[in-house]
Scaffold this motif. Structure first.
Motif, PDB file in Angstrom:
ATOM      1  N   LYS A 414       0.840  -1.196   0.000  1.00  0.00           N
ATOM      2  CA  LYS A 414       0.000   0.000   0.000  1.00  0.00           C
ATOM      3  C   LYS A 414       0.873   1.244   0.000  1.00  0.00           C
ATOM      4  CE  LYS A 414      -3.727  -2.375   2.452  1.00  0.00           C
ATOM      5  NZ  LYS A 414      -4.600  -2.412   3.640  1.00  0.00           N
ATOM      6  N   GLN A 415       0.288   2.346  -0.464  1.00  0.00           N
ATOM      7  CA  GLN A 415       1.051   3.580  -0.593  1.00  0.00           C
ATOM      8  C   GLN A 415       0.739   4.584   0.511  1.00  0.00           C
ATOM      9  OE1 GLN A 415       3.510   3.529  -2.827  1.00  0.00           O
ATOM     10  NE2 GLN A 415       2.724   1.468  -3.277  1.00  0.00           N
ATOM     11  N   VAL A 416      -0.162   4.228   1.394  1.00  0.00           N
ATOM     12  CA  VAL A 416      -0.507   5.110   2.515  1.00  0.00           C
ATOM     13  C   VAL A 416      -0.551   4.290   3.799  1.00  0.00           C
ATOM     14  CG1 VAL A 416      -1.824   6.749   1.103  1.00  0.00           C
ATOM     15  CG2 VAL A 416      -2.993   4.775   2.149  1.00  0.00           C
ATOM     16  N   ILE A 417      -0.419   4.977   4.922  1.00  0.00           N
ATOM     17  CA  ILE A 417      -0.522   4.334   6.233  1.00  0.00           C
ATOM     18  C   ILE A 417      -1.967   4.428   6.709  1.00  0.00           C
ATOM     19  CG2 ILE A 417       0.119   4.535   8.664  1.00  0.00           C
ATOM     20  CD1 ILE A 417       2.868   5.497   7.758  1.00  0.00           C
ATOM     21  N   ASN A 418      -2.564   3.292   7.020  1.00  0.00           N
ATOM     22  CA  ASN A 418      -3.894   3.246   7.619  1.00  0.00           C
ATOM     23  C   ASN A 418      -3.757   2.743   9.048  1.00  0.00           C
ATOM     24  OD1 ASN A 418      -5.519   4.041   5.341  1.00  0.00           O
ATOM     25  ND2 ASN A 418      -5.098   2.039   4.435  1.00  0.00           N
ATOM     26  N   PHE A 419      -4.198   3.569  10.002  1.00  0.00           N
ATOM     27  CA  PHE A 419      -4.084   3.175  11.403  1.00  0.00           C
ATOM     28  C   PHE A 419      -5.216   3.786  12.205  1.00  0.00           C
ATOM     29  CE2 PHE A 419      -1.976   3.577  15.711  1.00  0.00           C
ATOM     30  CZ  PHE A 419      -1.948   2.202  15.970  1.00  0.00           C
ATOM     31  N   LEU A 420      -5.974   2.931  12.868  1.00  0.00           N
ATOM     32  CA  LEU A 420      -7.073   3.337  13.757  1.00  0.00           C
ATOM     33  C   LEU A 420      -8.087   4.238  13.064  1.00  0.00           C
ATOM     34  CD1 LEU A 420      -5.175   3.932  17.133  1.00  0.00           C
ATOM     35  CD2 LEU A 420      -6.161   1.831  16.202  1.00  0.00           C
ATOM     36  N   GLY A 421      -8.377   3.934  11.808  1.00  0.00           N
ATOM     37  CA  GLY A 421      -9.429   4.664  11.091  1.00  0.00           C
ATOM     38  C   GLY A 421      -8.969   5.912  10.389  1.00  0.00           C
ATOM     39  N   PHE A 422      -7.662   6.190  10.383  1.00  0.00           N
ATOM     40  CA  PHE A 422      -7.133   7.383   9.717  1.00  0.00           C
ATOM     41  C   PHE A 422      -6.076   6.989   8.694  1.00  0.00           C
ATOM     42  CE2 PHE A 422      -8.865   8.867  13.685  1.00  0.00           C
ATOM     43  CZ  PHE A 422      -9.521  10.031  13.319  1.00  0.00           C
ATOM     44  N   THR A 423      -5.949   7.814   7.666  1.00  0.00           N
ATOM     45  CA  THR A 423      -4.979   7.591   6.595  1.00  0.00           C
ATOM     46  C   THR A 423      -3.965   8.725   6.575  1.00  0.00           C
ATOM     47  OG1 THR A 423      -6.555   6.370   5.210  1.00  0.00           O
ATOM     48  CG2 THR A 423      -4.686   7.390   4.094  1.00  0.00           C
ATOM     49  N   PHE A 424      -2.695   8.357   6.467  1.00  0.00           N
ATOM     50  CA  PHE A 424      -1.614   9.336   6.376  1.00  0.00           C
ATOM     51  C   PHE A 424      -0.824   9.044   5.105  1.00  0.00           C
ATOM     52  CE2 PHE A 424       2.836  10.593   7.716  1.00  0.00           C
ATOM     53  CZ  PHE A 424       2.620  11.958   7.550  1.00  0.00           C
TER      54      PHE A 424
END
Length: 539
Positions: A414-424
């Motif tokens: 994946k190209q983004v970080i997904n953590f606890l319902g948020f994308t960075f």
């Protein structure tokens, strides 16, 4: 040591006195004043230096002063066992509206029973009622992806017992992680952190931004609750209590969540001549019990009850399962945290989802991330989910997937970080698209129901869009009363837009938190437009 003062409403102060021969407490505090949020801090120490020490010091005063009723709101509201048992809040949390094999009840009514170890050691636990919770997940490639999750819910008296032992173990757990220096690692199912997923996600992303260049590892575990090893869980439970063998009452609770029995909800519906749909479940839960005592004794001798014959797995849905998952992870959490913090990094775990952030130190960082994977997989019952374990490098506001270094397949990167319902994405933070998709899916579904019936119920009553706006628009974000079928109104404290507003307030206006919900009013109106067009045609 002596502890004076009270802080039940956050308006008083604590005064601590340290005995001269007590050298185990590293800092000498004489007073903690102004217990409203962060303003109580000692003059010469910051929160990062003082926070855990103050908690630990006050905790160690507990046995000497068991009558004290609380901590300040900033740290933790502490209650003695009797205060907890007699609390209205505790009783309310123990009560559930569903029907089970016993009658509905609460902790206050049975406080003497559930707090008697001899009675619990002889207690006969009912089977859990089991059903599959079906969820719809979304992906750009596959669209709607159905997902099933096994849910078990306990009988009412059993729930009270689980809640009580969760409280007892939770107190021990909070003390243990404080003394181990990992109080900020496991952030789910905690009673003393007073934060939510927004706070934790912000902490993790802020750490990434302030430690560029750095490497990030995101992952979770395959079938977490379903694969927890019973023997290993027992060892960690004993370790938490500081005993070689579990006391008889704790052992009985342990057996009830490892060698548990389930009774399928579909079978209970059939035995009550009810359909397996929403109306059937509502009718079942309107009963005093799902089966009368005589029916339970009769049918329980048949093939309806299924035992867990595996040496692993605990039921998802019981009041104690989340805490036991944290207890299970005590040793590995400390190991991973020590490894990461030695490199000035961050390790945070929310149930089976975790994030590791390590400032870039070259080959040392790469070896540490590989070591983390090895150590996780070496724990009984833990297996990293291959397709959900992601590795990133962050530098100069650029987020790069570096999974190739760690054997992650190309199609799984994946190209983004997904953590606890948020994308960075390396530059901005937004709410995860899966969460946004679920919100719009439900909104369109309710609007479709209104349109399909041309604005009228099967009985000829006009269906108002009022509830639609209350549930899915900014009109209901501050709280609203949903109109029920019987004409009464039930208060709801907010909706998904309330969550968006809270997240935007904490992350700041400079992020993209509300980007995907800004046009929600227009989309609701467009969804209802079909009904309006139908009305024009009929007139």
């Amino acid at each position: 040591m002596r502890l004076a003062g009270s802080c039940l409403d956050g308006s008083h102060h604590y005064q601590t006195h340290q005995d001269g021969d007590d050298t185990s407490f590293p800092l000498n505090y004489t007073m903690i004043e102004h217990c409203i949020l962060g303003s109580w801090l000692p003059q010469t120490h910051s929160l990062s230096e003082a926070g855990d020490h103050v908690k630990l010091y006050i905790r160690r005063s507990r046995d000497a002063a068991p009558h004290i009723g609380g901590y300040c709101n900033f740290m933790e509201y502490f209650m003695t066992i009797q205060e907890w048992l007699n609390s209205d809040n505790t009783d309310n949390k123990s009560r559930r509206g569903y029907a089970h094999f016993d009658c509905r009840t609460g902790i206050k009514k049975h406080r003497d029973y559930i707090s008697d170890p001899e009675k619990i050691a002889r207690h006969g636990f009912y089977p859990f009622i089991h059903y599959e919770k079906k969820q719809i997940k979304y992906s750009k490639s596959g669209g709607k992806v159905p997902k099933k999750r096994d849910i078990c819910y306990a009988a009412h008296i059993d729930r009270c017992i689980y809640q009580y032992y969760s409280f007892l173990l939770g107190e021990l757990y909070n003390q243990r992680v404080t003394s181990d220096g990992i109080s900020q690692v496991a952030v789910a199912y905690r009673t003393n952190l007073h934060q939510n997923n927004i706070d934790f996600a912000k902490q993790a992303i802020s750490f990434i931004r302030s430690n560029s260049p750095c490497y990030i590892m995101i992952g979770d575990f395959t079938g977490f609750f379903d694969h927890l090893d019973h023997q290993y869980l027992k060892q960690q439970w004993c370790s938490l209590m500081g005993v070689a063998n579990l006391p008889k009452d704790h052992y009985k609770v342990f057996r009830s969540v490892t060698h548990y029995n389930i009774w399928e909800l579909t079978d209970l519906l059939a035995l009550n001549h009810l359909e397996d749909n929403r109306a059937g479940r509502r009718a079942l839960n309107s009963q005093q019990r799902v089966l009368t005592p005589d029916e339970y004794r009769t049918y329980s001798n048949r093939d309806h009850i299924r035992p867990n014959k595996n040496t692993y797995g605990i039921p998802q849905g019981s009041p104690i399962s989340g805490l036991l998952a944290n207890v299970y992870m005590l040793e590995i959490d400390k190991t991973i945290n020590n490894l990461v913090t030695d490199l000035n990094g961050l390790y945070m775990r929310y149930s089976d989802d975790f994030i590791v952030v390590i400032p870039n130190t070259g080959a040392l960082t790469s070896r540490a991330l590989q070591d983390i994977s090895t150590r996780f997989n070496a724990v009984a019952g833990l297996t990293l989910e291959p397709h959900k374990t992601q590795y990133f490098k962050f530098e100069n506001q650029v987020l790069e997937n570096c999974g190739a270094q760690f054997g992650v397949p190309l199609e799984g990167r994946k190209q983004v970080i997904n953590f606890l319902g948020f994308t960075f994405d390396g530059k901005k933070v937004s709410i995860r698209m899966k969460t946004i998709g679920k919100y719009y899916y439900r909104m369109y579904g309710k609007a479709k129901t209104i349109n399909r019936n041309n604005g009228y119920s099967p009985k000829g009553n006009r269906i108002s869009a009022e509830n639609l706006y209350a549930l899915y628009s900014q009109k209901g974000a501050r709280g609203y009363r949903i109109k029920q079928k019987d004409g009464t109104r039930k208060w709801h404290s907010g909706n998904f837009l309330s969550y968006v507003q809270r997240a935007e307030k904490k992350f700041g206006k400079g992020e993209l938190i509300s980007k995907d919900t800004r046009r929600h009013m227009q989309k609701i109106k467009e969804a209802l437009k079909g009904r309006q067009e139908q009305e024009k045609t009929t007139t």
